[in-house]
Design a protein around this motif. Structure first.
Motif, PDB file in Angstrom:
ATOM      1  N   LEU A 108       0.865  -1.173   0.000  1.00 52.75           N
ATOM      2  CA  LEU A 108       0.000   0.000   0.000  1.00 52.75           C
ATOM      3  C   LEU A 108       0.905   1.228   0.000  1.00 52.75           C
ATOM      4  O   LEU A 108       1.705   1.416   0.917  1.00 52.75           O
ATOM      5  N   ILE A 109       0.799   2.070  -1.040  1.00 51.13           N
ATOM      6  CA  ILE A 109       1.672   3.246  -1.106  1.00 51.13           C
ATOM      7  C   ILE A 109       0.946   4.536  -0.740  1.00 51.13           C
ATOM      8  O   ILE A 109       1.584   5.523  -0.415  1.00 51.13           O
ATOM      9  N   SER A 110      -0.391   4.524  -0.781  1.00 52.36           N
ATOM     10  CA  SER A 110      -1.150   5.700  -0.363  1.00 52.36           C
ATOM     11  C   SER A 110      -2.591   5.291  -0.107  1.00 52.36           C
ATOM     12  O   SER A 110      -3.117   4.398  -0.769  1.00 52.36           O
ATOM     13  N   SER A 111      -3.215   5.960   0.846  1.00 47.16           N
ATOM     14  CA  SER A 111      -4.608   5.666   1.158  1.00 47.16           C
ATOM     15  C   SER A 111      -5.267   6.929   1.689  1.00 47.16           C
ATOM     16  O   SER A 111      -4.705   7.628   2.526  1.00 47.16           O
ATOM     17  N   THR A 112      -6.431   7.236   1.182  1.00 45.37           N
ATOM     18  CA  THR A 112      -7.221   8.356   1.658  1.00 45.37           C
ATOM     19  C   THR A 112      -8.551   7.786   2.107  1.00 45.37           C
ATOM     20  O   THR A 112      -9.277   7.209   1.295  1.00 45.37           O
ATOM     21  N   ILE A 113      -8.872   7.916   3.382  1.00 46.07           N
ATOM     22  CA  ILE A 113     -10.085   7.295   3.924  1.00 46.07           C
ATOM     23  C   ILE A 113     -11.028   8.364   4.479  1.00 46.07           C
ATOM     24  O   ILE A 113     -10.659   9.534   4.587  1.00 46.07           O
ATOM     25  N   ASP A 114     -12.240   7.948   4.841  1.00 45.71           N
ATOM     26  CA  ASP A 114     -13.268   8.836   5.395  1.00 45.71           C
ATOM     27  C   ASP A 114     -13.543  10.031   4.489  1.00 45.71           C
ATOM     28  O   ASP A 114     -13.695  11.162   4.945  1.00 45.71           O
ATOM     29  N   MET A 115     -13.642   9.782   3.202  1.00 41.77           N
ATOM     30  CA  MET A 115     -13.850  10.867   2.244  1.00 41.77           C
ATOM     31  C   MET A 115     -15.313  11.298   2.164  1.00 41.77           C
ATOM     32  O   MET A 115     -15.607  12.476   2.100  1.00 41.77           O
ATOM     33  N   GLN A 116     -16.236  10.360   2.086  1.00 43.98           N
ATOM     34  CA  GLN A 116     -17.667  10.610   1.984  1.00 43.98           C
ATOM     35  C   GLN A 116     -17.996  11.617   0.887  1.00 43.98           C
ATOM     36  O   GLN A 116     -18.627  12.651   1.123  1.00 43.98           O
ATOM     37  N   LEU A 117     -17.584  11.306  -0.340  1.00 43.33           N
ATOM     38  CA  LEU A 117     -17.800  12.181  -1.493  1.00 43.33           C
ATOM     39  C   LEU A 117     -19.002  11.730  -2.298  1.00 43.33           C
ATOM     40  O   LEU A 117     -19.125  10.558  -2.650  1.00 43.33           O
ATOM     41  N   SER A 118     -19.879  12.665  -2.594  1.00 40.90           N
ATOM     42  CA  SER A 118     -21.023  12.409  -3.454  1.00 40.90           C
ATOM     43  C   SER A 118     -21.305  13.688  -4.224  1.00 40.90           C
ATOM     44  O   SER A 118     -21.265  14.779  -3.652  1.00 40.90           O
ATOM     45  N   SER A 119     -21.576  13.568  -5.519  1.00 40.92           N
ATOM     46  CA  SER A 119     -21.828  14.752  -6.336  1.00 40.92           C
ATOM     47  C   SER A 119     -22.834  14.414  -7.423  1.00 40.92           C
ATOM     48  O   SER A 119     -22.662  13.432  -8.148  1.00 40.92           O
TER      49      SER A 119
END
Length: 181
Positions: A124-135
């Motif tokens: 795993l080289i990068s992780s972005t969590i808890d984004m909660q994106l909706s559009s």
């Protein structure tokens, strides 16, 4: 010493020959001697269409559609799923670094991007969590990879999407990568 013109055509030739591993030849053909070329890296952009995604848990999807614009996924109520993109990158392993990824998508309120994970092989080289994106409109989500990790094996970008009780539709148009080669 040969002097290069600073034109897009010359720069494109230089990128092509550098990409093919012909560094010195690229300098001579592009109009510079090998001694005059700095040892820097050049950005390369790769885009994958939404049709290229793989669904990790197909049993958690009600249905999918493919249009000219995007891959459309209707998730089951109260489920989570991972969508994987695996770009085919031809590179010299010693000179390829990931700088940024872009995800272009739109969704109904019941479908959210919760996380984006980037793997190089099993690491795993990068992780972005808890984004909660909706559009509800097409949007580009750009993630800068500040550490600019060197790609050593095979790159995989995973998008984790959560689905609610209703309005469980997400459309993924494309994913883009910016690499330094």
């Amino acid at each position: 010493m040969l002097v290069a013109e600073n034109t897009p055509k010359v720069a494109e030739k230089r990128r092509l020959f550098k990409f093919l591993g012909l560094g010195v030849l690229s300098s001579v053909i592009a109009g510079k001697s090998a001694a005059a070329v700095p040892n820097d890296v050049m950005p390369q952009y790769i885009w994958l269409h939404g049709h290229d995604l793989e669904i990790e848990f197909p049993d958690r999807v009600e249905r999918t559609e493919s249009t000219a614009q995007a891959k459309i996924i209707y998730g089951q109520s109260y489920s989570r799923n991972l969508f994987h993109f695996t770009p085919d990158i031809q590179y010299k392993a010693s000179a390829c670094h990931l700088v940024q990824i872009t995800v272009r998508y739109k969704s109904l309120p019941g479908a959210m991007i919760n996380a984006i994970h980037i793997h190089d092989g099993e690491s795993l080289i990068s992780s972005t969590i808890d984004m909660q994106l909706s559009s509800g409109e097409w949007i580009d989500v750009q993630l800068n990879i500040h550490s600019k990790p060197k790609i050593k094996r095979a790159l995989c970008i995973s998008i984790e999407v959560g689905f609610a009780a209703v309005a469980r539709k997400i459309e993924i148009n494309s994913i883009g990568l910016q690499l330094l080669v």
